[in-house]
Scaffold this active site. Structure first.
Site, PDB file in Angstrom:
ATOM      1  N   LYS A  83      35.358 -56.748  15.737  1.00 46.09           N
ATOM      2  CA  LYS A  83      35.845 -57.389  16.953  1.00 46.09           C
ATOM      3  C   LYS A  83      35.268 -56.633  18.144  1.00 46.09           C
ATOM      4  O   LYS A  83      35.409 -55.405  18.250  1.00 46.09           O
ATOM      5  CB  LYS A  83      37.364 -57.319  16.982  1.00 46.09           C
ATOM      6  CG  LYS A  83      38.035 -58.598  17.382  1.00 46.09           C
ATOM      7  CD  LYS A  83      39.526 -58.390  17.248  1.00 46.09           C
ATOM      8  CE  LYS A  83      40.280 -59.612  17.644  1.00 46.09           C
ATOM      9  NZ  LYS A  83      41.720 -59.340  17.709  1.00 46.09           N
TER      10      LYS A  83
HETATM   11  C1  E4P Z   1      43.507 -61.957  18.701  1.00 44.17           C
HETATM   12  O1  E4P Z   1      42.699 -61.700  17.840  1.00 44.17           O
HETATM   13  C2  E4P Z   1      44.441 -60.997  19.312  1.00 44.17           C
HETATM   14  O2  E4P Z   1      44.726 -59.990  18.366  1.00 44.17           O
HETATM   15  C3  E4P Z   1      45.765 -61.604  19.669  1.00 44.17           C
HETATM   16  O3  E4P Z   1      45.837 -62.964  19.331  1.00 44.17           O
HETATM   17  C4  E4P Z   1      46.259 -61.254  21.031  1.00 44.17           C
HETATM   18  O4  E4P Z   1      47.516 -61.844  21.216  1.00 44.17           O
HETATM   19  P1  E4P Z   1      48.476 -61.434  22.425  1.00 44.17           P
HETATM   20  O5  E4P Z   1      47.948 -62.029  23.673  1.00 44.17           O
HETATM   21  O6  E4P Z   1      49.816 -62.032  22.048  1.00 44.17           O
HETATM   22  O7  E4P Z   1      48.510 -59.943  22.476  1.00 44.17           O
END
Ligand code: E4P
Length: 215
Positions: A83
């Site tokens: 990521k």
């Molecule tokens: C995506 O890969 C992220 O880990 C996640 O969906 C972020 O979510 P949040 O905005 O609830 O922290």
């Protein structure tokens, strides 16, 4: 639409995986920090539970640092997906990693142009964050629709992960918008499962069954 779980909690992953609905896992630095464990150990444990892409995020801001972290993480398991944040440096890293055959998930995507750039750089996945857009009074779902339409227009292979999902309607709307994947928190999986008419229906069947003779 494939379903991923958005967590680094092993019990949550094991539970939802046992339902037979999981195709992958996404983590991020905040989710990893919540577990209070060694990053690489958590990620490795996840790879033993779910047979699908497991996103692990780099924290360097420069491409060189991202590449170093990415190559180490990729050694853990073939399913590790790196990521990378949606920045200039992130794009540089994605471009190199895609040539090395390492899968990437470009995260913190908030516009169709960012998604297009990520795809052109060679990202395997892009993650538009719909909940965080909703949080600032900007509708998140149209972003999913726009990205899916653009990728469809040009047969772009990059998959769209609807991320930052906060409630069951986000899942339904993401599916209707054509997202390839939704990454869903454990709490939302439970909300998707429940319906009061299912509960009262089971209760009624069991009550009526009390009067039935069986062999
Ligand atoms: C995506 O890969 C992220 O880990 C996640 O969906 C972020 O979510 P949040 O905005 O609830 O922290």
């Amino acid at each position: 639409m494939k379903l991923f779980i958005d967590t680094a909690n092993i019990d949550e992953i094991k539970e939802v995986n046992s339902w037979g609905v999981l195709s992958g896992v996404t983590t991020n630095p905040s989710l990893i920090a919540k577990e209070g464990r060694v990053f690489e150990e958590v990620v490795e444990e996840i790879t033993k539970i779910v047979d699908g892409p497991i996103s692990a995020e780099v924290i360097s801001l420069q491409a060189e640092g991202m590449l170093k972290e990415a190559r180490e993480l990729a050694k853990i398991h073939k399913n590790i997906t790196i990521k990378v944040p949606m920045t200039k440096e992130g794009l540089k890293a994605v471009s190199v990693l895609s040539k090395e055959g390492i899968k990437t998930n470009v995260t913190l995507v908030f516009s169709p142009n960012q998604a297009l750039l990520a795809a052109k750089a060679g990202a395997s996945f892009v993650s538009p964050f719909i909940g965080r857009l909703d949080d600032i009074s900007t509708e998140g779902i149209p972003l999913i629709k726009d990205i899916v339409q653009i990728f469809d227009n040009y047969s772009i292979k990059t998959e769209v992960i609807a991320a930052s999902i906060r409630h069951p309607m986000h899942v339904i709307e993401s599916a209707k918008a054509g997202a390839h994947i939704a990454t869903i928190p454990y709490k939302v999986f439970l909300q998707m499962l429940n319906h009061p008419l299912t509960d009262s229906g089971i209760e009624r069947f069991l009550k009526d069954w009390e009067g039935v003779k069986t062999k």
